[in-house]
Scaffold this motif. Structure first.
Motif, PDB file in Angstrom:
ATOM      1  N   ARG A 206      -6.131 -20.391  -9.481  1.00 25.83           N
ATOM      2  CA  ARG A 206      -4.689 -20.289  -9.322  1.00 25.83           C
ATOM      3  C   ARG A 206      -4.382 -19.359  -8.155  1.00 25.83           C
ATOM      4  O   ARG A 206      -4.985 -18.298  -8.022  1.00 25.83           O
ATOM      5  N   SER A 207      -3.453 -19.791  -7.309  1.00 28.28           N
ATOM      6  CA  SER A 207      -3.174 -19.069  -6.063  1.00 28.28           C
ATOM      7  C   SER A 207      -1.884 -18.279  -6.173  1.00 28.28           C
ATOM      8  O   SER A 207      -0.892 -18.785  -6.723  1.00 28.28           O
ATOM      9  N   ARG A 208      -1.881 -17.098  -5.606  1.00 35.06           N
ATOM     10  CA  ARG A 208      -0.623 -16.345  -5.500  1.00 35.06           C
ATOM     11  C   ARG A 208       0.254 -17.006  -4.437  1.00 35.06           C
ATOM     12  O   ARG A 208      -0.262 -17.612  -3.498  1.00 35.06           O
ATOM     13  N   GLU A 209       1.556 -16.838  -4.579  1.00 34.56           N
ATOM     14  CA  GLU A 209       2.477 -17.355  -3.564  1.00 34.56           C
ATOM     15  C   GLU A 209       2.216 -16.620  -2.250  1.00 34.56           C
ATOM     16  O   GLU A 209       2.019 -15.395  -2.244  1.00 34.56           O
ATOM     17  N   ALA A 210       2.277 -17.374  -1.141  1.00 32.24           N
ATOM     18  CA  ALA A 210       2.018 -16.767   0.168  1.00 32.24           C
ATOM     19  C   ALA A 210       2.982 -15.613   0.449  1.00 32.24           C
ATOM     20  O   ALA A 210       2.590 -14.585   0.999  1.00 32.24           O
ATOM     21  N   LYS A 211       4.240 -15.762   0.012  1.00 31.54           N
ATOM     22  CA  LYS A 211       5.227 -14.699   0.318  1.00 31.54           C
ATOM     23  C   LYS A 211       4.823 -13.372  -0.343  1.00 31.54           C
ATOM     24  O   LYS A 211       5.028 -12.301   0.222  1.00 31.54           O
ATOM     25  N   ASP A 212       4.236 -13.456  -1.535  1.00 36.09           N
ATOM     26  CA  ASP A 212       3.813 -12.230  -2.227  1.00 36.09           C
ATOM     27  C   ASP A 212       2.609 -11.597  -1.526  1.00 36.09           C
ATOM     28  O   ASP A 212       2.507 -10.375  -1.416  1.00 36.09           O
ATOM     29  N   ILE A 213       1.693 -12.451  -1.057  1.00 39.42           N
ATOM     30  CA  ILE A 213       0.510 -11.931  -0.354  1.00 39.42           C
ATOM     31  C   ILE A 213       0.950 -11.298   0.962  1.00 39.42           C
ATOM     32  O   ILE A 213       0.527 -10.184   1.309  1.00 39.42           O
ATOM     33  N   LEU A 214       1.830 -12.001   1.677  1.00 36.59           N
ATOM     34  CA  LEU A 214       2.291 -11.480   2.975  1.00 36.59           C
ATOM     35  C   LEU A 214       3.001 -10.140   2.800  1.00 36.59           C
ATOM     36  O   LEU A 214       2.780  -9.204   3.579  1.00 36.59           O
ATOM     37  N   ALA A 215       3.807 -10.046   1.747  1.00 36.90           N
ATOM     38  CA  ALA A 215       4.532  -8.786   1.514  1.00 36.90           C
ATOM     39  C   ALA A 215       3.536  -7.659   1.235  1.00 36.90           C
ATOM     40  O   ALA A 215       3.692  -6.538   1.740  1.00 36.90           O
ATOM     41  N   GLU A 216       2.491  -7.957   0.448  1.00 37.88           N
ATOM     42  CA  GLU A 216       1.512  -6.911   0.109  1.00 37.88           C
ATOM     43  C   GLU A 216       0.749  -6.472   1.363  1.00 37.88           C
ATOM     44  O   GLU A 216       0.550  -5.279   1.595  1.00 37.88           O
ATOM     45  N   VAL A 217       0.338  -7.443   2.180  1.00 34.66           N
ATOM     46  CA  VAL A 217      -0.414  -7.081   3.389  1.00 34.66           C
ATOM     47  C   VAL A 217       0.483  -6.288   4.343  1.00 34.66           C
ATOM     48  O   VAL A 217       0.060  -5.268   4.907  1.00 34.66           O
ATOM     49  N   ARG A 218       1.728  -6.734   4.469  1.00 37.89           N
ATOM     50  CA  ARG A 218       2.644  -6.031   5.393  1.00 37.89           C
ATOM     51  C   ARG A 218       2.817  -4.576   4.955  1.00 37.89           C
ATOM     52  O   ARG A 218       2.744  -3.652   5.763  1.00 37.89           O
ATOM     53  N   GLU A 219       2.993  -4.399   3.665  1.00 40.28           N
ATOM     54  CA  GLU A 219       3.164  -3.053   3.112  1.00 40.28           C
ATOM     55  C   GLU A 219       1.922  -2.185   3.415  1.00 40.28           C
ATOM     56  O   GLU A 219       2.041  -1.022   3.799  1.00 40.28           O
ATOM     57  N   LEU A 220       0.742  -2.777   3.265  1.00 43.95           N
ATOM     58  CA  LEU A 220      -0.505  -2.037   3.514  1.00 43.95           C
ATOM     59  C   LEU A 220      -0.617  -1.654   4.986  1.00 43.95           C
ATOM     60  O   LEU A 220      -0.966  -0.521   5.326  1.00 43.95           O
ATOM     61  N   VAL A 221      -0.306  -2.598   5.858  1.00 42.40           N
ATOM     62  CA  VAL A 221      -0.410  -2.322   7.300  1.00 42.40           C
ATOM     63  C   VAL A 221       0.583  -1.214   7.669  1.00 42.40           C
ATOM     64  O   VAL A 221       0.245  -0.277   8.399  1.00 42.40           O
ATOM     65  N   GLU A 222       1.799  -1.324   7.106  1.00 44.63           N
ATOM     66  CA  GLU A 222       2.812  -0.304   7.418  1.00 44.63           C
ATOM     67  C   GLU A 222       2.399   1.063   6.881  1.00 44.63           C
ATOM     68  O   GLU A 222       2.734   2.093   7.459  1.00 44.63           O
ATOM     69  N   ALA A 223       1.625   1.072   5.785  1.00 42.47           N
ATOM     70  CA  ALA A 223       1.159   2.351   5.223  1.00 42.47           C
ATOM     71  C   ALA A 223      -0.070   2.876   5.978  1.00 42.47           C
ATOM     72  O   ALA A 223      -0.613   3.919   5.615  1.00 42.47           O
ATOM     73  N   GLY A 224      -0.531   2.133   6.974  1.00 42.51           N
ATOM     74  CA  GLY A 224      -1.626   2.632   7.810  1.00 42.51           C
ATOM     75  C   GLY A 224      -3.003   2.088   7.471  1.00 42.51           C
ATOM     76  O   GLY A 224      -4.001   2.516   8.055  1.00 42.51           O
ATOM     77  N   TYR A 225      -3.094   1.152   6.518  1.00 40.40           N
ATOM     78  CA  TYR A 225      -4.406   0.558   6.205  1.00 40.40           C
ATOM     79  C   TYR A 225      -4.900  -0.242   7.404  1.00 40.40           C
ATOM     80  O   TYR A 225      -4.120  -0.905   8.084  1.00 40.40           O
ATOM     81  N   LYS A 226      -6.223  -0.156   7.632  1.00 35.37           N
ATOM     82  CA  LYS A 226      -6.774  -0.755   8.852  1.00 35.37           C
ATOM     83  C   LYS A 226      -7.748  -1.896   8.554  1.00 35.37           C
ATOM     84  O   LYS A 226      -8.149  -2.620   9.458  1.00 35.37           O
ATOM     85  N   ASP A 227      -8.190  -2.001   7.324  1.00 37.69           N
ATOM     86  CA  ASP A 227      -9.243  -2.964   7.009  1.00 37.69           C
ATOM     87  C   ASP A 227      -8.902  -3.590   5.657  1.00 37.69           C
ATOM     88  O   ASP A 227      -9.060  -2.963   4.617  1.00 37.69           O
ATOM     89  N   ILE A 228      -8.403  -4.821   5.715  1.00 32.20           N
ATOM     90  CA  ILE A 228      -7.875  -5.446   4.498  1.00 32.20           C
ATOM     91  C   ILE A 228      -8.713  -6.692   4.191  1.00 32.20           C
ATOM     92  O   ILE A 228      -8.891  -7.550   5.050  1.00 32.20           O
ATOM     93  N   THR A 229      -9.226  -6.752   2.964  1.00 30.44           N
ATOM     94  CA  THR A 229     -10.067  -7.894   2.576  1.00 30.44           C
ATOM     95  C   THR A 229      -9.338  -8.752   1.549  1.00 30.44           C
ATOM     96  O   THR A 229      -8.932  -8.256   0.499  1.00 30.44           O
ATOM     97  N   LEU A 230      -9.174 -10.018   1.881  1.00 35.53           N
ATOM     98  CA  LEU A 230      -8.554 -10.965   0.959  1.00 35.53           C
ATOM     99  C   LEU A 230      -9.624 -11.448  -0.015  1.00 35.53           C
ATOM    100  O   LEU A 230     -10.723 -11.816   0.408  1.00 35.53           O
TER     101      LEU A 230
END
Ligand code: 5AD
Ligand code: SF4
Length: 471
Positions: A206-230
């Protein structure tokens, strides 16, 4: 499965937050900050799940400890992939009889893939009576309610219903690093490789909605995370179940639009679903690391068929040629099982020859471990453990040589790396990773942690590169 049955409704999640608040209020009233310990076995998905459990515990007013004797509450997040992993969990549970004897109020919870198996639950019910709560991956989002039940009803609770699985958005999280983060994009597995327990314990894809994934990644990048693994058991089947179709390559391309200085990685890719479109997208996207973990499992087509993998040796090699044609510098890793039931020495040596041909950067190698309930566990398995060990050692020998040769070829080069922590090595105190995920130990100052630097490679061995930061 209907999408409406998959997504946990907001009211149900709100109810869980209510249980969290009640436990927090109780702790506050008692003037207590309970200490919790979360111990994780197994894969990155379990690490990500444990971070959610820690998020819930934090919201209940807990602080964290590493010491089981000081802990008021212990959560063991388990792995069922091989017998060894299970044995370690039973060992840990055995030790906890002593901590509970010293502190009878201590609450012990068992969750994760092992907990989802009825045979394990029965064993815990009968022989590990100090365990208070058992819940499988499907029930993770209900942890506050289950724990509240343990506290208020003073009884043992088992929540291991065999459900096809759900998606719970917005669970709290405690991330252990401020540089690297895990983002689950899908859960479960539909592949039923004949040796593997995962589809039985983690439910359907079962897949998460793309909008939820995008929001989570955006939040991480804005918080300064540099290495994100899906993360997903098979990220290449992402989106097949979504109402608005979107495949994994489209998702990567959409994430790549998020501005910032960061890498996106993903695991695990199933070779049967890895497409040319995926490789082209990886090659084109600025933030997608040129790193691919593409588990082959075996280099022999008969064994691959018996494993129900859905590709042959030739098809796998063809996919790799395609990937390398658009990404010549691709860092490639794989998982391999030696000693699948009925595998002959010649077939195991086909795997060694495939490894020689591909020249992976690194491998995760396993000796086959029968998992009760899987089709492979019922097959005759005439080769002895000793024979399998000999084949396994040959495989390791080949890969260690290849890794050392590849690493040696980096000496003298300068690479861009992300410094992600301390190495514990006095001579090269910093730890970093290249875009391809290669480990580089560096000389230099702790102030570099969290930044990208240029590293001059001075030395290497089978497992790592060693270098200095260039000014
Ligand atoms: N025995 C040995 N290794 C296994 N894996 C999965 N199931 C088994 C098993 N029964 C390995 C596969 C998989 C990795 C996560 O674990 O290589 O890709
Ligand atoms: Fe197990 Fe195969 Fe699914 Fe991977 S793809 S989790 S090996 S069944």
């Amino acid at each position: 499965m209907e999408r409406t049955q998959v997504i946990i409704p907001p009211q149900a999640l709100e109810r869980q937050r209510d249980f969290t608040a009640r436990i927090a209020a109780h702790n506050a009233q008692a003037g207590k900050t309970p200490l919790a310990l979360v111990e994780t076995f197994g894969c990155q998905q379990n690490v990500a799940d444990s971070q959610r459990i820690m998020g819930m515990l934090r919201d209940m007013g807990c602080a964290f400890t590493e010491d089981p004797r000081r802990a008021d509450l212990i959560v063991i997040n388990t792995c069922a992939i091989r017998e060894n992993a299970e044995k370690r969990v039973y060992g840990t549970l055995g030790q906890l009889t002593h901590t509970k004897a010293e502190n009878p109020e201590q609450i012990i919870c068992l969750c994760g893939c092992m907990a989802q198996q009825p045979s394990v639950a029965d064993k815990v019910r009968q022989s590990y009576r100090h365990v208070d709560l058992v819940f499988g991956p499907q029930a993770l989002w209900k942890f506050p309610e289950l724990l509240y039940g343990v506290y208020t009803q003073r009884r043992r609770i088992f929540s291991i219903d065999d459900e096809p699985g759900t998606i719970a958005e917005g669970l709290p999280v405690v991330r252990e690093s401020s540089i690297k983060a895990w983002v689950s994009i899908m859960y479960g597995c539909n592949n039923f490789c004949s040796y593997c327990i995962v589809p039985y314990v983690r439910g359907r894809e079962r897949s998460r909605e793309a909008k939820d994934i995008l929001a989570e990644v955006r939040e991480l990048v804005e918080a300064g995370y540099k290495d994100i693994t899906l993360l997903g058991q098979n990220v290449n089947s992402y989106g097949k179940d979504l109402p608005e179709p979107m495949d994994f390559a489209d998702l990567l391309a959409a994430i790549d639009e998020i501005p910032g200085d960061y890498y996106i990685r993903f695991m695990t890719s199933h070779p049967k679903d890895a497409t040319e479109k995926l490789f082209d997208t990886m090659a084109r996207c600025k933030h997608v690391a040129r790193q691919l973990h593409l588990p082959v499992q075996s280099g022999n087509s008969r064994v691959l068929r018996a494993m129900n993998r859905g590709y042959t040796r030739e098809k796998y090699l063809e996919k790799l040629r395609c990937a390398r044609s658009v990404m010549p510098d691709l860092v490639l890793t794989s998982d391999i099982i030696i000693g699948f039931p009925g595998e002959t020495e010649a077939e195991a040596m086909d795997t060694v020859s495939l490894v020689e041909e591909v020249r992976y950067d690194a491998l995760f190698t396993f000796i086959y471990s029968p998992r009760p309930g899987t089709p492979a566990a019922k097959l005759p398995d005439p080769a002895t453990r000793e024979e399998k060990q000999v084949w396994f050692d040959k495989l390791l020998e080949a890969q260690n040589r290849i890794s050392a040769e590849i690493h040696q070829s980096y000496v003298g080069k300068t690479l861009r790396v992300l410094v992600d922590g301390e190495s514990g090595d006095a001579r090269w105190p910093l730890q970093s990773r290249t875009e391809g995920g290669r480990l580089v130990h560096l000389t230099g100052d702790k102030s570099a942690i969290g930044s990208f630097v240029q590293a001059k490679i001075l030395d290497s061995n089978t497992w790592a590169l060693f270098g200095e930061i260039e000014p």
